[in-house]
Each structure stands twice: as C-alpha cells, then as structure tokens.
Enzyme design. Structure first.
Site, mmCIF file in Angstrom:
data_model
loop_
_atom_site.group_PDB
_atom_site.id
_atom_site.type_symbol
_atom_site.label_atom_id
_atom_site.label_comp_id
_atom_site.label_asym_id
_atom_site.label_seq_id
_atom_site.Cartn_x
_atom_site.Cartn_y
_atom_site.Cartn_z
ATOM 1 N N LEU A 62 0.830 -1.211 0.000
ATOM 2 C CA LEU A 62 0.000 0.000 0.000
ATOM 3 C C LEU A 62 0.863 1.258 0.000
ATOM 4 O O LEU A 62 0.577 2.223 -0.713
ATOM 5 C CB LEU A 62 -0.961 -0.002 1.194
ATOM 6 C CG LEU A 62 -2.058 1.046 1.196
ATOM 7 C CD1 LEU A 62 -2.967 0.912 -0.028
ATOM 8 C CD2 LEU A 62 -2.895 0.951 2.461
ATOM 9 N N CYS A 63 1.943 1.237 0.764
ATOM 10 C CA CYS A 63 2.837 2.404 0.826
ATOM 11 C C CYS A 63 3.557 2.625 -0.502
ATOM 12 O O CYS A 63 3.717 3.756 -0.957
ATOM 13 C CB CYS A 63 3.872 2.218 1.934
ATOM 14 S SG CYS A 63 3.153 1.981 3.571
#
Length: 185
Positions: A62-63
């Site tokens: 996600l990052c």
C-alpha cells in the site's frame, strides 16, 4: 500528546536519514547517517510548507503503490501546488534509515523526473526516531513489530503551525494522501 490541526508543531524534532542523490538515485554508496532538524528546515523556508508523510513500512504494497507515488508524481510536475508550495517532503517510517533510503531511491527513480527536479526538490526518506510513538501515532502489528500509523502533517513554516493533520483509521490512503494535502494548500 497527539498532533492537532491549528497547534504549533513541536520543537526539537529530528529524524535520522541518509541523503538521496536525486541526480543519481541509483547511487547506493554507503553514507553516514545524518540528523534532520525540522526546526532548521522550517527556518530555512519561511514562505513555504514542510510536509511529513508517515508510512507503516518501507517496501510494503500500500505504501509503495498507493501512498507515496502520487506525492512524487505531483512533485514531478513543477506546476503542481505541491511543487510550488512545499519546500520539503519527508517520508518517515519505523524502518532504519538505510532501508528508508533504499526505498526512497527506488521510488524516486521510478516516479520523479530527476533531471528536471534534482536542484529544486528536498525529498527525504527517514527513520522517524520515535516521533510517531511519542505522539500516539504508532501501532504494534500482529508480529509484535512497532510500526508508524499512516498519517500526513502539513507545517506552515511562516508560523510553525500545523495547517493540516490527517491520520488513517483503516487500511486506506485517504486523509494522509496527496489529494487531502492538495486541498489544504
């Protein structure tokens, strides 16, 4: 003490980092870690903003795919509000400064127009040195590893005021994403 929009940003905040060579982000020579003083950065940029974006972990899906790339893509467009009004973007995580630099190098190579931006950007990937934990912005994952929560802080350098603070409560990028920051600039 948690951060709140409208409050003064805390003084004496430092992060540990290794500089990213934006002219050559593939440069992986071993460097000596440095301390980044947010107070100094604020003083050096009185007519601008400093943006601190926190991630739970470097190299996490996600990052790496949804959170940080839109910031870098916006910075790559020198005409964007982010490129014009933010003097430095500091991405912090619980990972050590070596891991944060390697991740930052990889993302900068992929998402920034380096030739165009090498002299004008301050993009810093840093270990947060306990800042998140001190301000109630950390969590323990199921394996017992202490991670940062996902959040963004926009600091006005003119008065050291927190112009925006947004922390995620779910596994999404909403309050801490580039669109939330652009709406506040």
């Amino acid at each position: 003490m948690t951060l709140t929009q409208g409050d003064k940003f805390p003084q004496n905040v430092t992060f540990n980092y290794l500089p990213i060579n934006l002219a050559d982000p593939a440069d992986d020579t071993c460097k000596i870690p440095s301390k980044l003083s947010i107070d100094s950065l604020i003083k050096q940029n009185p007519q601008s903003h400093i943006l601190i974006v926190s991630v739970p972990g470097a190299f996490t899906p996600l990052c790496s795919e949804n959170h940080i790339p839109p910031y870098l893509e916006s910075l790559a467009q020198n005409t964007s509000k982010l490129a014009k009004k933010v003097a430095a973007i500091i991405v912090v995580g619980a990972n050590d400064q070596f891991v944060m630099q390697a991740w930052g190098n990889q993302l900068c190579q992929k998402f920034l127009n380096l030739a165009q931006n090498a002299n004008s950007l301050q993009v810093i990937f840093a270990n947060d040195a306990g800042f998140s934990k001190l301000h109630g912005l950390s969590m323990t994952d199921p394996t017992g590893f202490v991670r940062n929560k996902r959040y963004a802080v926009l600091v006005n350098c003119e008065n050291s005021q927190v112009d925006y603070f947004g922390a995620e409560t779910e596994r999404v990028v909403d309050k801490s994403g580039v669109d939330a920051i652009l709406a506040k600039l």
